[in-house]
Scaffold this motif. Structure first.
Motif, PDB file in Angstrom:
ATOM      1  N   VAL A 140      80.074 -47.340   5.349  1.00  0.00           N
ATOM      2  CA  VAL A 140      79.515 -46.876   6.627  1.00  0.00           C
ATOM      3  C   VAL A 140      78.557 -45.721   6.393  1.00  0.00           C
ATOM      4  CG1 VAL A 140      80.108 -45.771   8.832  1.00  0.00           C
ATOM      5  CG2 VAL A 140      81.496 -47.663   7.972  1.00  0.00           C
ATOM      6  N   GLY A 141      78.860 -44.888   5.412  1.00  0.00           N
ATOM      7  CA  GLY A 141      78.035 -43.721   5.160  1.00  0.00           C
ATOM      8  C   GLY A 141      76.661 -44.027   4.606  1.00  0.00           C
ATOM      9  N   PHE A 142      76.533 -45.072   3.784  1.00  0.00           N
ATOM     10  CA  PHE A 142      75.204 -45.342   3.209  1.00  0.00           C
ATOM     11  C   PHE A 142      74.536 -46.608   3.736  1.00  0.00           C
ATOM     12  CE2 PHE A 142      78.120 -46.894  -0.267  1.00  0.00           C
ATOM     13  CZ  PHE A 142      77.817 -48.238  -0.199  1.00  0.00           C
ATOM     14  N   HIS A 143      75.232 -47.429   4.537  1.00  0.00           N
ATOM     15  CA  HIS A 143      74.597 -48.628   5.092  1.00  0.00           C
ATOM     16  C   HIS A 143      74.291 -48.510   6.578  1.00  0.00           C
ATOM     17  CE1 HIS A 143      73.893 -51.873   2.248  1.00  0.00           C
ATOM     18  NE2 HIS A 143      74.993 -51.505   1.588  1.00  0.00           N
ATOM     19  N   VAL A 174      75.881 -41.502   0.149  1.00  0.00           N
ATOM     20  CA  VAL A 174      76.013 -41.509   1.600  1.00  0.00           C
ATOM     21  C   VAL A 174      74.923 -40.637   2.204  1.00  0.00           C
ATOM     22  CG1 VAL A 174      78.494 -41.915   1.510  1.00  0.00           C
ATOM     23  CG2 VAL A 174      77.637 -39.573   1.552  1.00  0.00           C
ATOM     24  N   ASP A 175      74.561 -40.930   3.443  1.00  0.00           N
ATOM     25  CA  ASP A 175      73.527 -40.157   4.123  1.00  0.00           C
ATOM     26  C   ASP A 175      73.936 -38.692   4.255  1.00  0.00           C
ATOM     27  OD1 ASP A 175      72.189 -42.511   4.329  1.00  0.00           O
ATOM     28  OD2 ASP A 175      72.485 -42.753   6.502  1.00  0.00           O
ATOM     29  N   THR A 202      83.870 -33.936  -1.042  1.00  0.00           N
ATOM     30  CA  THR A 202      83.739 -33.458  -2.423  1.00  0.00           C
ATOM     31  C   THR A 202      82.614 -34.156  -3.158  1.00  0.00           C
ATOM     32  OG1 THR A 202      86.128 -33.099  -2.418  1.00  0.00           O
ATOM     33  CG2 THR A 202      85.010 -33.011  -4.539  1.00  0.00           C
ATOM     34  N   ASN A 203      82.498 -35.476  -3.009  1.00  0.00           N
ATOM     35  CA  ASN A 203      81.465 -36.261  -3.689  1.00  0.00           C
ATOM     36  C   ASN A 203      80.529 -36.875  -2.655  1.00  0.00           C
ATOM     37  OD1 ASN A 203      82.845 -36.108  -6.416  1.00  0.00           O
ATOM     38  ND2 ASN A 203      84.411 -37.186  -5.249  1.00  0.00           N
ATOM     39  N   THR A 204      79.462 -37.440  -3.154  1.00  0.00           N
ATOM     40  CA  THR A 204      78.535 -38.151  -2.265  1.00  0.00           C
ATOM     41  C   THR A 204      78.356 -39.614  -2.669  1.00  0.00           C
ATOM     42  OG1 THR A 204      76.623 -37.440  -3.590  1.00  0.00           O
ATOM     43  CG2 THR A 204      77.261 -36.047  -1.730  1.00  0.00           C
ATOM     44  N   ILE A 226      87.181 -42.391  -8.217  1.00  0.00           N
ATOM     45  CA  ILE A 226      87.084 -41.672  -6.954  1.00  0.00           C
ATOM     46  C   ILE A 226      88.454 -41.186  -6.483  1.00  0.00           C
ATOM     47  CG2 ILE A 226      87.333 -43.754  -5.546  1.00  0.00           C
ATOM     48  CD1 ILE A 226      85.052 -40.717  -4.812  1.00  0.00           C
ATOM     49  N   ASP A 227      89.524 -41.877  -6.889  1.00  0.00           N
ATOM     50  CA  ASP A 227      90.855 -41.446  -6.449  1.00  0.00           C
ATOM     51  C   ASP A 227      91.336 -40.208  -7.190  1.00  0.00           C
ATOM     52  OD1 ASP A 227      91.174 -43.448  -8.742  1.00  0.00           O
ATOM     53  OD2 ASP A 227      93.187 -42.571  -8.606  1.00  0.00           O
ATOM     54  N   ALA A 228      90.799 -39.948  -8.391  1.00  0.00           N
ATOM     55  CA  ALA A 228      91.074 -38.725  -9.160  1.00  0.00           C
ATOM     56  C   ALA A 228      92.565 -38.478  -9.378  1.00  0.00           C
ATOM     57  CB  ALA A 228      90.431 -37.519  -8.474  1.00  0.00           C
ATOM     58  N   GLY A 229      93.352 -39.522  -9.417  1.00  0.00           N
ATOM     59  CA  GLY A 229      94.787 -39.359  -9.634  1.00  0.00           C
ATOM     60  C   GLY A 229      95.549 -38.792  -8.450  1.00  0.00           C
ATOM     61  N   ILE A 230      94.877 -38.680  -7.298  1.00  0.00           N
ATOM     62  CA  ILE A 230      95.510 -38.060  -6.126  1.00  0.00           C
ATOM     63  C   ILE A 230      96.677 -38.901  -5.622  1.00  0.00           C
ATOM     64  CG2 ILE A 230      95.104 -37.375  -3.723  1.00  0.00           C
ATOM     65  CD1 ILE A 230      92.166 -36.851  -4.585  1.00  0.00           C
TER      66      ILE A 230
END
Length: 426
Positions: A166-169, A244-245, A330-332, A338-342
């Protein structure tokens, strides 16, 4: 037995030639042991603090052992032991000082007299804590319903995929774009978690197995998408998504020079929602009842299977919110890590917070501080020791009996097992 001084209508009448036995003495009630909700909470806090201190003490020993200069001085320990102690103390002090400066306050950067200099370490702590808090809430909520959600990794990935797409399309004005991206991320995580709940409800498949498998599916789905044009960023040579925008970024809370963003407010709002849900709502009561005893809940007319689907959907949506924090805060761009072990760290946070919304917030802040301070601590000690320190903290807090035995603390009624049960089941 009736109250003395009051005669019941059906009291036994004396029959001639027989003796009526005197009523038995009332049972002796032992005096109150002195344990109250306040003393119980106080005992739990004391044990938690002692567990933290014990972990730091053992970590200090490991830091000293891993320090090369300390090991060199130990070769002539019996000739001049002071060298070993002084070098060990220096290594321990420098490591924990770096941990504090990276997570709380750094006097060297504060000397610049700028907001970033004063608040930079706190900002990094809050950035690291934000996804851990919502991930911990996800795991904790499932715990309270009797489910073990270890599918946080897959739910975070799907949340990031939905929010990132949704953020980049999609292109629209900022307020609507941000809201839609957040909702899309929560929907992606919710659908992934709800799928595990549906399998549990309809087929009886154990949620541990299904969530592990769904983690793999989500991971390799992301790997595939990062090779597909339209999702992958040009010139299509790296496994990274389109950015993302700019108008969909979560706004910074302490200025553009620091990374803490509005995702922290979303995390705190989610914790307030989970607290209210479990404490005051009818749905929360049903979830806690199902978690305490699903057979009794079913006998009482509660839909146990529907509860499994509902709680896993909500838990997945919370993990999806962690994915939103990752891609919009945190990222774009989405990458394979992307999950970074969270997702797995969230299990630790939920355990440390006793599956309680307020406790999870503080546990997330603690682990956020350890993550933030670890980057500066590694200048003095191996970064792996930070992970060992986290594991020690969880180990001792999860085993309060060990701390009580170690420090010879008398366990009051309800301060150990009952307090833990209260934290997990309501």
């Amino acid at each position: 037995m009736t109250d003395s001084g009051a005669v019941a209508d059906d009291a036994p009448q004396e029959v001639p030639g027989t003796a009526v036995e005197a009523p038995a003495d009332p049972p002796v009630v032992p005096p109150d042991s002195g344990s109250s909700p306040r003393s119980t909470v106080g005992g739990t806090i004391l044990v938690t603090l002692l567990a933290f201190v014990t972990a730091l003490a053992i970590g200090a020993i490991l830091i000293a052992v891993s320090d090369q200069s300390t090991r060199d001085a130990s070769s002539y320990f019996f000739s001049y032991p002071w060298d070993t102690f002084s070098r060990a103390g220096s290594a321990i002090g420098n490591a924990y000082k770096a941990l504090f400066e990276g997570a709380i306050y750094n006097p060297h950067t504060a000397a610049n007299h700028t907001a970033a200099g004063y608040l930079g370490p706190i900002s990094e702590t809050l950035v690291n804590a934000t996804p851990l808090i919502v991930g911990g809430l996800s795991v904790g909520l499932a715990f309270r319903a009797g489910l073990f959600n270890i599918g946080g990794q897959g739910q975070i990935i799907m949340g990031a995929i939905f929010a990132g797409y949704v953020g980049f399309h999609w292109h629209m004005s900022a307020p609507f774009h941000v809201i839609l991206a957040i909702l899309a991320g929560m929907l992606g995580g919710g659908l992934w978690g709800g799928l595990a709940g549906l399998l549990k409800a309809r087929t009886g498949a154990h949620e541990v197995i299904t969530t592990i498998m769904l983690n793999y599916i989500a991971f390799f789905t992301l790997a595939y998408l990062l090779s597909v044009r339209g999702f992958q960023a040009p010139p299509y040579g790296q496994a990274i998504s389109n950015p993302v925008d700019g108008n969909v970024h979560l706004w910074p809370l302490l200025g553009s020079s620091m990374r803490v963003h509005a995702g922290l407010l979303l995390a705190l709002g989610a914790s307030a929602f989970v607290w209210w849900l479990l404490k005051y709502s009818t749905l929360g009561f049903k979830l806690r009842a199902v978690g305490a005893n699903p057979f009794a809940a079913r006998t009482a007319g509660m839909g146990v299977e529907n509860s499994y689907v509902t709680v896993m959907f909500i838990a997945g949506a919370l993990c999806g919110l962690a994915g939103v924090s990752q891609i919009l805060g945190t990222n774009t761009q989405i990458t394979g890590d992307i999950d970074a072990g969270i997702g797995f760290d969230a299990i630790t946070v939920a355990l440390l917070g006793r599956a309680n919304a307020v406790g999870i917030v503080f546990a997330g802040l603690l682990f956020g501080a350890l993550h933030a301070g670890g980057s500066t601590m590694q200048a003095y000690t191996p970064i792996d020791l930070v992970q060992v320190l986290q594991s020690l903290i969880v180990l001792f807090i999860a085993a309060p009996a060990v701390i009580r035995a170690l420090y010879r603390i008398k366990a009051t009624t309800g301060s150990s097992g009952a307090a833990l049960a209260k934290g997990w089941n309501g």
